[in-house]
Design a protein around this motif. Structure first.
Motif, PDB file in Angstrom:
ATOM      1  N   VAL B 383       0.786  -1.208   0.011  1.00 38.85           N
ATOM      2  CA  VAL B 383      -0.024  -0.002  -0.149  1.00 38.85           C
ATOM      3  C   VAL B 383       0.908   1.166   0.097  1.00 38.85           C
ATOM      4  N   ALA B 384       1.879   1.193   0.890  1.00 40.13           N
ATOM      5  CA  ALA B 384       2.869   2.380   1.010  1.00 40.13           C
ATOM      6  C   ALA B 384       3.653   2.539  -0.192  1.00 40.13           C
ATOM      7  N   ALA B 385       3.886   1.566  -0.901  1.00 39.44           N
ATOM      8  CA  ALA B 385       4.710   1.728  -2.307  1.00 39.44           C
ATOM      9  C   ALA B 385       3.777   1.939  -3.364  1.00 39.44           C
ATOM     10  N   VAL B 386       2.455   1.640  -3.416  1.00 37.02           N
ATOM     11  CA  VAL B 386       1.657   2.267  -4.279  1.00 37.02           C
ATOM     12  C   VAL B 386       1.241   3.392  -4.016  1.00 37.02           C
ATOM     13  N   GLY B 387       1.240   3.815  -2.996  1.00 39.33           N
ATOM     14  CA  GLY B 387       0.842   5.250  -2.714  1.00 39.33           C
ATOM     15  C   GLY B 387       2.142   6.229  -3.204  1.00 39.33           C
ATOM     16  N   VAL B 388       3.313   5.906  -2.521  1.00 37.38           N
ATOM     17  CA  VAL B 388       4.454   6.477  -2.979  1.00 37.38           C
ATOM     18  C   VAL B 388       4.507   6.834  -4.734  1.00 37.38           C
ATOM     19  N   ALA B 389       4.466   5.669  -5.291  1.00 35.52           N
ATOM     20  CA  ALA B 389       4.595   5.452  -6.732  1.00 35.52           C
ATOM     21  C   ALA B 389       3.445   6.484  -7.297  1.00 35.52           C
ATOM     22  N   THR B 390       2.260   6.474  -6.778  1.00 32.60           N
ATOM     23  CA  THR B 390       0.987   7.186  -7.470  1.00 32.60           C
ATOM     24  C   THR B 390       1.567   8.333  -7.256  1.00 32.60           C
ATOM     25  N   LEU B 391       1.589   9.059  -6.105  1.00 28.91           N
ATOM     26  CA  LEU B 391       2.199  10.459  -5.777  1.00 28.91           C
ATOM     27  C   LEU B 391       3.052  10.840  -6.702  1.00 28.91           C
ATOM     28  N   ALA B 392       4.243  10.034  -6.698  1.00 29.33           N
ATOM     29  CA  ALA B 392       5.283  10.597  -7.492  1.00 29.33           C
ATOM     30  C   ALA B 392       4.880  10.707  -9.089  1.00 29.33           C
ATOM     31  N   ALA B 393       3.835  10.091  -9.530  1.00 34.98           N
ATOM     32  CA  ALA B 393       3.612   9.676 -10.869  1.00 34.98           C
ATOM     33  C   ALA B 393       2.338  10.954 -11.299  1.00 34.98           C
ATOM     34  N   LEU B 394       1.887  11.492 -10.162  1.00 31.58           N
ATOM     35  CA  LEU B 394       0.745  12.400 -10.350  1.00 31.58           C
ATOM     36  C   LEU B 394       1.061  13.617 -11.279  1.00 31.58           C
ATOM     37  N   ILE B 395       2.132  14.422 -11.098  1.00 35.58           N
ATOM     38  CA  ILE B 395       2.317  15.566 -11.656  1.00 35.58           C
ATOM     39  C   ILE B 395       2.863  15.086 -13.158  1.00 35.58           C
ATOM     40  N   PRO B 396       3.671  14.111 -13.358  1.00 39.33           N
ATOM     41  CA  PRO B 396       4.245  13.944 -14.809  1.00 39.33           C
ATOM     42  C   PRO B 396       2.955  13.335 -15.575  1.00 39.33           C
ATOM     43  N   SER B 397       1.866  12.342 -14.974  1.00 35.96           N
ATOM     44  CA  SER B 397       0.816  12.174 -15.642  1.00 35.96           C
ATOM     45  C   SER B 397      -0.250  13.166 -16.129  1.00 35.96           C
ATOM     46  N   VAL B 398      -0.204  14.239 -15.168  1.00 32.61           N
ATOM     47  CA  VAL B 398      -1.145  15.265 -15.670  1.00 32.61           C
ATOM     48  C   VAL B 398      -0.482  15.946 -16.823  1.00 32.61           C
ATOM     49  N   THR B 399       0.590  16.119 -16.716  1.00 30.99           N
ATOM     50  CA  THR B 399       1.462  16.791 -17.841  1.00 30.99           C
ATOM     51  C   THR B 399       1.350  16.030 -19.215  1.00 30.99           C
ATOM     52  N   ALA B 400       1.544  14.614 -19.094  1.00 34.76           N
ATOM     53  CA  ALA B 400       1.320  13.827 -20.252  1.00 34.76           C
ATOM     54  C   ALA B 400      -0.172  13.963 -20.771  1.00 34.76           C
ATOM     55  N   TYR B 401      -0.969  13.922 -19.852  1.00 37.21           N
ATOM     56  CA  TYR B 401      -2.441  14.045 -20.080  1.00 37.21           C
ATOM     57  C   TYR B 401      -2.627  15.272 -20.955  1.00 37.21           C
ATOM     58  N   ARG B 402      -1.874  16.463 -20.669  1.00 39.57           N
ATOM     59  CA  ARG B 402      -2.307  17.696 -21.122  1.00 39.57           C
ATOM     60  C   ARG B 402      -1.364  17.864 -22.450  1.00 39.57           C
ATOM     61  N   ILE B 403      -0.522  16.938 -22.997  1.00 41.24           N
ATOM     62  CA  ILE B 403       0.179  17.139 -24.049  1.00 41.24           C
ATOM     63  C   ILE B 403      -0.261  17.692 -25.241  1.00 41.24           C
ATOM     64  N   ASP B 404       0.128  18.583 -25.999  1.00 43.38           N
ATOM     65  CA  ASP B 404      -0.644  19.458 -26.980  1.00 43.38           C
ATOM     66  C   ASP B 404       0.037  18.560 -28.253  1.00 43.38           C
ATOM     67  N   VAL B 405      -0.490  17.896 -28.961  1.00 46.21           N
ATOM     68  CA  VAL B 405      -0.228  17.137 -30.037  1.00 46.21           C
ATOM     69  C   VAL B 405       0.055  17.966 -31.220  1.00 46.21           C
ATOM     70  N   ALA B 406      -0.963  18.577 -31.481  1.00 39.68           N
ATOM     71  CA  ALA B 406      -0.527  19.621 -32.752  1.00 39.68           C
ATOM     72  C   ALA B 406       0.688  20.416 -32.647  1.00 39.68           C
ATOM     73  N   GLN B 407       0.832  20.929 -31.586  1.00 35.30           N
ATOM     74  CA  GLN B 407       2.105  21.831 -31.448  1.00 35.30           C
ATOM     75  C   GLN B 407       3.141  21.127 -31.417  1.00 35.30           C
ATOM     76  N   LEU B 408       3.175  19.833 -31.040  1.00 37.92           N
ATOM     77  CA  LEU B 408       4.427  18.989 -31.292  1.00 37.92           C
ATOM     78  C   LEU B 408       4.770  18.529 -32.498  1.00 37.92           C
ATOM     79  N   LEU B 409       3.486  18.411 -33.429  1.00 38.10           N
ATOM     80  CA  LEU B 409       3.983  17.932 -34.603  1.00 38.10           C
ATOM     81  C   LEU B 409       4.435  19.100 -35.468  1.00 38.10           C
TER      82      LEU B 409
END
Lengths: 223, 412
Positions: B383-409
């Motif tokens: 539980v602690a491991a998953v919690g820590v990993a999820t917390l660490a992944a939160l901001i990167p995941s949100v950033t990934a979620y918001r990636i602007d495809v068109a701009q990148l292309l």
């Protein structure tokens, strides 16, 4: 097949681009011509449903894109559009075969190895399946990217500057392959380019000059 | 290809980074596992050894010492009490049972304790071989003693004087004969050699007094040898169970004020001891938490870099029609893979470490700690491991979620 009406796009912090109306039949080829920054890539992104127009409508294969939600547009794109970006975006974390399989993954459909092998075979790169993209030559990488583009048998293939930085011979081969792939899928092919060699290689293509309306819009914003 | 499978491939596409992150997370989780296991087992061992003993009565001195010596056998007793005093206490109306203990000798570092068979019954000891003593000089071995000395039924041995282990002279002419071997109990009796109280008297009454002044016995020259030359006889201490809980209010005070003996309540002393030990386990837990935090930070940095390095890969997935949620889930899955692997490795390493410490403690005839048992609190490790990993992944995941495809292309 592809119709646009009074299409306008406004950059979040920049000018508004207006595009002339376009009408291309199924299986036809459209060349988007224009100088760098004229809005060719923007037009492609709008047609792929990756950008939302400020005004106007795009209808592809009878589907008005404005009627689709964002999520539905992603799903629609996965099934309908094959996009060949200028930068090929092959992931070096994966083998060539896995890079292709990403198309199945993104579309959320089960992996079909027969289709995958056939697409690689069609482009003559079946023997590269186990390699990493960094081990490929420029021409090989483009073939692999093209194989990924046609994997889902799209109705529309959108290619952004496919001949940029290629020598004459490779550029010509690439264009022939692209045309052939579109023919095999009976897909409508749209090529955005400022390369004059493309028009020579595809004499039957409809040419659409981007920049006239866009240029007008530019001047509108000036005092 | 499933998201988890793809995430696994992406994770191991940078093997060194993945390994380092895995190591960081594993270390944090392993140290927490170790603290959980060790503190739980020390607690359990104390509870088991304490079971049903309401009061320990011995010579006046430190009550903590009395408990450590009499119940856990990890300290030397403060002195002896007279047998007569103990017998009188047994007659007290509030005493249900009194078990005498006589100490003073060891065999290869294991204590020889003279008592009555009540002691075996009190701890509900089962025999692996043989039976209890019937006559003096018959002995019963605890499970760990038998394993460590390799002695079996019928073997004989002589005790050496003193509780320090190896310091004293041998009681050469008094042979103990092994009459039984106890089954393991995970309690203090595993480390004891038990015999009749009379054996201890017999050994020491016959023991010749040293001609020269005796060596100062640092480990506690407490037994009754010197006093036992002439009656009255002595024992070292007595374990008492009350007739009713009410006795707790009066009996200890009565013993302390009206007799030459001292009474110590194990429950009280042990909670005092655990408070002292508690500081140690808090520190360990703190170190574990810091390790875990560092690991979380490193996983966060790794994922953050992954998003930056793979912006184009992620945008390409969006271009191929993957939803933003799917792209974010991909990064989250990478973190969860780390969590899963680190949980397995951390638990394994924690148990391994506990087993190692247990092995070292066993060599010192100290607390029984095993790496082979599981405690419920370990369920919190994943539980602690998953919690820590999820917390660490939160901001990167949100950033990934918001990636602007068109701009990148559009980027050349």
């Amino acid at each position: 097949m592809i119709e646009t009406r009074a299409l306008r796009y406004e950059y979040p912090s920049g000018p508004t681009l207006s595009f002339d109306d376009v009408d291309v039949r199924q299986g036809g080829t459209l060349l988007l011509r224009g100088n760098s920054g004229a809005g060719k890539s923007t037009w492609l992104a709008l047609a792929a449903g990756m950008l939302t127009p400020k005004a106007g409508e795009i209808v592809i294969a009878g589907q008005p894109l404005s009627r689709l939600s964002r999520g539905a547009r992603d799903a629609w794109r996965a099934r309908t559009v094959g996009f060949l970006p200028q930068k090929l975006h092959l992931s070096d974390a994966l083998t060539v075969e896995r890079n292709l399989a990403l198309a199945f993954y993104a579309a959320g459909v089960p992996e079909n190895r027969v289709t995958l092998t056939r697409a690689l075979g069609l482009l003559g790169v079946a023997e590269l399946a186990g390699r990493r993209p960094s081990q490929l030559s420029g021409g090989q990488a483009q073939r692999v990217a093209l194989a990924r583009t046609i994997l889902m048998e799209p109705r529309v293939i959108l290619a952004d500057e496919p001949t940029a930085s290629l020598d004459d011979e490779t550029a010509l081969t690439g264009l022939k392959l692209l045309e052939n792939c579109a023919f095999q899928c009976n897909a409508t092919l749209v090529i955005a380019t400022h390369d004059r060699r493309v028009q020579k290689a595809l004499p039957k293509a409809t040419v659409y000059q981007i920049g006239r309306a866009a240029a007008a819009a530019w001047s509108d914003t000036l005092p | 290809m499933k998201t988890v499978a793809l995430a696994f491939r992406y994770l191991w596409s940078r093997p060194l980074q993945a390994l380092l992150n895995l190591l960081m997370l594993t270390l944090g989780l392993a140290s927490i596992t170790f603290v959980l296991l060790a503190s739980e087992q020390i607690d359990r061992a104390f509870q088991r050894d304490l079971a049903g003993i309401d009061l320990v009565v011995g010579a006046k001195g430190s009550p903590m010492q009395l408990i450590l010596a009499g119940v856990f056998h990890i300290d030397v007793p403060p002195g002896n009490i007279s047998l007569q005093d103990a017998q009188e206490l047994r007659k007290h109306p509030q005493v249900a049972q009194l078990i005498p203990l006589s100490m003073g000798d060891t065999f290869r570092g294991f204590r020889i304790v003279g008592t009555t068979v009540d002691y075996l019954e009190h701890y509900k000891m089962a025999f692996a071989q043989g039976q209890a003593w019937v006559r003096p000089m018959e002995a019963v071995l605890g499970a760990q003693v038998a394993r460590s000395t390799g002695m079996v039924l019928g073997d004989t041995f002589v005790g050496s004087h003193g509780l320090g282990g190896g310091g004293g002279h041998d009681h050469g002419e008094n042979l103990y004969r092994i009459k039984g071997v106890l089954a393991p109990c995970g309690c203090v009796a595993d480390r004891l050699i038990l015999t009749a109280t009379e054996s201890v008297w017999q050994v020491h009454e016959k023991a010749p007094m040293p001609v020269a002044a005796p060596m100062p016995d640092a480990a506690g020259d407490t037994h009754e040898a010197h006093a036992a030359q002439e009656p009255p006889r002595e024992i070292t201490m007595a374990l008492i169970t009350y007739k009713s809980p009410l006795a707790a209010a009066t009996l200890p005070r009565w013993v302390n004020s009206s007799t030459r003996m001292q009474a110590a309540a194990p429950a009280l002393e042990v909670s005092r001891l655990l408070r002292l030990l508690g500081v140690g386990s808090e520190v360990l837990r703190g170190v574990g938490a810091v390790l875990l935090f560092t690991a979380a930070l490193s996983v966060f940095i790794a994922l953050w870099n992954a998003v930056r390095e793979r912006r184009e890969d992620l945008a390409m997935l969006r271009m191929l029609g993957a939803t933003p949620t799917k792209v974010a889930a991909l990064l989250l899955s990478e973190a969860l893979w780390l969590a899963l692997l680190a949980s397995v490795l951390g638990l394994a390493a924690g148990h391994g470490l506990t087993a190692l410490v247990g092995y070292m403690l066993e060599a010192q005839h100290s607390l029984p700690i095993s790496g082979r048992i599981w405690v419920p609190a370990e369920a919190w490790i994943p539980v602690a491991a998953v919690g820590v990993a999820t917390l660490a992944a939160l901001i990167p995941s949100v950033t990934a979620y918001r990636i602007d495809v068109a701009q990148l292309l559009n980027a050349r």
